[in-house]
Motif scaffolding. Structure first.
Motif, mmCIF file in Angstrom:
data_model
loop_
_atom_site.group_PDB
_atom_site.id
_atom_site.type_symbol
_atom_site.label_atom_id
_atom_site.label_comp_id
_atom_site.label_asym_id
_atom_site.label_seq_id
_atom_site.Cartn_x
_atom_site.Cartn_y
_atom_site.Cartn_z
ATOM 1 N N MET A 41 3.932 -4.365 3.210
ATOM 2 C CA MET A 41 5.259 -3.313 2.705
ATOM 3 C C MET A 41 4.019 -1.887 2.269
ATOM 4 S SD MET A 41 8.221 -2.429 0.304
ATOM 5 C CE MET A 41 8.646 -3.769 0.624
ATOM 6 N N CYS A 42 4.509 -0.792 3.950
ATOM 7 C CA CYS A 42 3.574 0.248 3.226
ATOM 8 C C CYS A 42 4.745 1.900 2.860
ATOM 9 C CB CYS A 42 3.148 0.930 4.737
ATOM 10 S SG CYS A 42 1.499 -0.297 4.856
ATOM 11 N N PRO A 43 5.069 1.947 2.305
ATOM 12 C CA PRO A 43 5.813 3.202 2.029
ATOM 13 C C PRO A 43 5.049 4.251 1.540
ATOM 14 C CG PRO A 43 5.800 1.702 -0.139
ATOM 15 C CD PRO A 43 5.244 1.367 0.555
ATOM 16 N N PHE A 44 5.888 5.866 2.389
ATOM 17 C CA PHE A 44 4.632 6.684 2.469
ATOM 18 C C PHE A 44 5.531 7.885 1.684
ATOM 19 C CE2 PHE A 44 3.073 4.132 5.770
ATOM 20 C CZ PHE A 44 1.603 4.614 5.722
ATOM 21 N N GLU A 45 5.133 8.614 0.553
ATOM 22 C CA GLU A 45 5.418 9.538 0.699
ATOM 23 C C GLU A 45 5.220 10.632 0.508
ATOM 24 O OE1 GLU A 45 7.107 9.418 -3.569
ATOM 25 O OE2 GLU A 45 6.435 7.382 -4.005
ATOM 26 N N ASP A 46 5.309 11.824 1.676
ATOM 27 C CA ASP A 46 4.153 12.977 1.970
ATOM 28 C C ASP A 46 4.850 14.139 0.893
ATOM 29 O OD1 ASP A 46 6.984 13.689 2.872
ATOM 30 O OD2 ASP A 46 6.265 13.429 5.023
ATOM 31 N N ALA A 60 -4.557 13.322 -1.857
ATOM 32 C CA ALA A 60 -3.606 11.959 -1.625
ATOM 33 C C ALA A 60 -4.283 10.800 -3.005
ATOM 34 C CB ALA A 60 -4.091 11.266 -0.410
ATOM 35 N N TYR A 61 -3.111 9.655 -3.367
ATOM 36 C CA TYR A 61 -3.421 8.956 -4.058
ATOM 37 C C TYR A 61 -2.796 7.894 -3.720
ATOM 38 C CZ TYR A 61 -2.130 5.959 -8.450
ATOM 39 O OH TYR A 61 -1.882 5.175 -9.329
ATOM 40 N N VAL A 62 -3.344 6.482 -3.789
ATOM 41 C CA VAL A 62 -3.117 5.597 -2.561
ATOM 42 C C VAL A 62 -2.491 4.338 -3.703
ATOM 43 C CG1 VAL A 62 -3.495 3.818 -1.020
ATOM 44 C CG2 VAL A 62 -3.466 6.809 -0.747
ATOM 45 N N GLU A 63 -1.598 3.849 -4.150
ATOM 46 C CA GLU A 63 -1.797 2.139 -5.215
ATOM 47 C C GLU A 63 -1.956 0.854 -4.325
ATOM 48 O OE1 GLU A 63 0.844 3.329 -8.213
ATOM 49 O OE2 GLU A 63 2.114 4.096 -6.814
ATOM 50 N N VAL A 64 -2.734 0.233 -4.658
ATOM 51 C CA VAL A 64 -2.756 -1.406 -3.829
ATOM 52 C C VAL A 64 -2.241 -2.105 -4.933
ATOM 53 C CG1 VAL A 64 -3.921 -2.901 -2.458
ATOM 54 C CG2 VAL A 64 -3.582 -0.427 -1.890
ATOM 55 N N ASN A 65 -1.806 -2.827 -4.626
ATOM 56 C CA ASN A 65 -0.754 -3.908 -5.419
ATOM 57 C C ASN A 65 -0.743 -5.051 -4.679
ATOM 58 O OD1 ASN A 65 -0.122 -1.815 -7.911
ATOM 59 N ND2 ASN A 65 1.703 -0.912 -6.164
ATOM 60 N N ALA A 66 -0.956 -5.943 -5.409
ATOM 61 C CA ALA A 66 -0.815 -7.610 -4.675
ATOM 62 C C ALA A 66 -0.835 -8.466 -5.274
ATOM 63 C CB ALA A 66 -2.231 -7.490 -3.946
ATOM 64 N N ILE A 89 1.234 -1.036 -0.054
ATOM 65 C CA ILE A 89 0.476 0.189 -0.394
ATOM 66 C C ILE A 89 1.503 1.011 -0.011
ATOM 67 C CG2 ILE A 89 -1.517 1.423 0.879
ATOM 68 C CD1 ILE A 89 -2.931 -1.302 2.453
ATOM 69 N N HIS A 90 0.907 2.294 -0.972
ATOM 70 C CA HIS A 90 1.105 2.958 -1.617
ATOM 71 C C HIS A 90 0.626 4.322 -1.408
ATOM 72 C CE1 HIS A 90 5.603 4.546 -3.575
ATOM 73 N NE2 HIS A 90 5.693 5.366 -3.350
ATOM 74 N N THR A 91 1.062 5.115 -0.158
ATOM 75 C CA THR A 91 0.473 6.181 -0.304
ATOM 76 C C THR A 91 1.436 7.389 -0.375
ATOM 77 O OG1 THR A 91 -0.202 5.428 1.791
ATOM 78 C CG2 THR A 91 -0.874 6.702 1.164
ATOM 79 N N HIS A 92 1.014 7.838 -1.352
ATOM 80 C CA HIS A 92 1.465 10.064 -1.608
ATOM 81 C C HIS A 92 0.165 10.413 -1.028
ATOM 82 C CE1 HIS A 92 3.577 7.148 -4.457
ATOM 83 N NE2 HIS A 92 2.436 6.290 -4.625
ATOM 84 N N VAL A 93 0.911 12.077 -0.575
ATOM 85 C CA VAL A 93 0.406 12.524 0.080
ATOM 86 C C VAL A 93 0.595 14.223 -0.582
ATOM 87 C CG1 VAL A 93 -1.243 11.119 2.006
ATOM 88 C CG2 VAL A 93 1.111 12.275 2.081
ATOM 89 N N SER A 94 -0.055 15.080 -0.130
ATOM 90 C CA SER A 94 -0.049 16.368 0.079
ATOM 91 C C SER A 94 1.059 16.484 1.164
ATOM 92 C CB SER A 94 -0.967 16.956 -1.124
ATOM 93 O OG SER A 94 -1.791 17.623 -0.309
ATOM 94 N N VAL A 95 0.379 16.552 2.289
ATOM 95 C CA VAL A 95 0.650 16.969 3.281
ATOM 96 C C VAL A 95 2.326 16.534 4.218
ATOM 97 C CG1 VAL A 95 -1.902 17.650 4.053
ATOM 98 C CG2 VAL A 95 -0.812 15.259 4.548
#
Length: 116
Positions: free
Chosen positions: A40-45, A60-66, A4-10
């Protein structure tokens, strides 16, 4: 092997990332056969994210890959959205209507020098 890769503007704090990681760990069990044990949980802020042409509000833009040989049932993806999107609002203050979540499954997944 979900990610779960989380991209957020904050900006995020370690505590906020830990809280989201815990929520994601519970949420991923909505996918058959998936657990926090391989998550795995990468975070980009602080990313500039334009949503509807506007970057002045949090988004936010979140990618869930499995990894999997077939797609998960639609209900599983819906359950993930029902947990991920509100978590971003409660933990980071990102309005639910400014979040996209993308889901993908693949049979091609590398780990430990080889592919599954």
């Amino acid at each position: 092997m979900p990610v779960i890769h989380t991209h957020v503007s904050v900006e995020t704090t370690r505590q906020q990332r830990e809280e989201l990681k815990s929520i994601y760990g519970q949420a991923i069990t909505a996918l058959p056969g998936k657990s926090e044990g391989w998550l795995m949980c990468p975070f980009e802020d602080n990313m500039p994210i334009y949503f509807a042409g506007d970057d002045s509000k949090p988004a936010a833009y979140v990618e869930v890959n499995a990894f999997g040989h077939s797609s998960a049932p639609r209900e599983a993806w819906e359950e993930l959205s029902a947990q991920i999107i509100p978590a971003l609002e409660s933990v980071l203050g990102i309005p639910q209507n400014r979040v996209y979540v993308r889901y993908t499954m693949t049979e091609d997944w590398g780990w430990n020098g080889a592919n599954f």
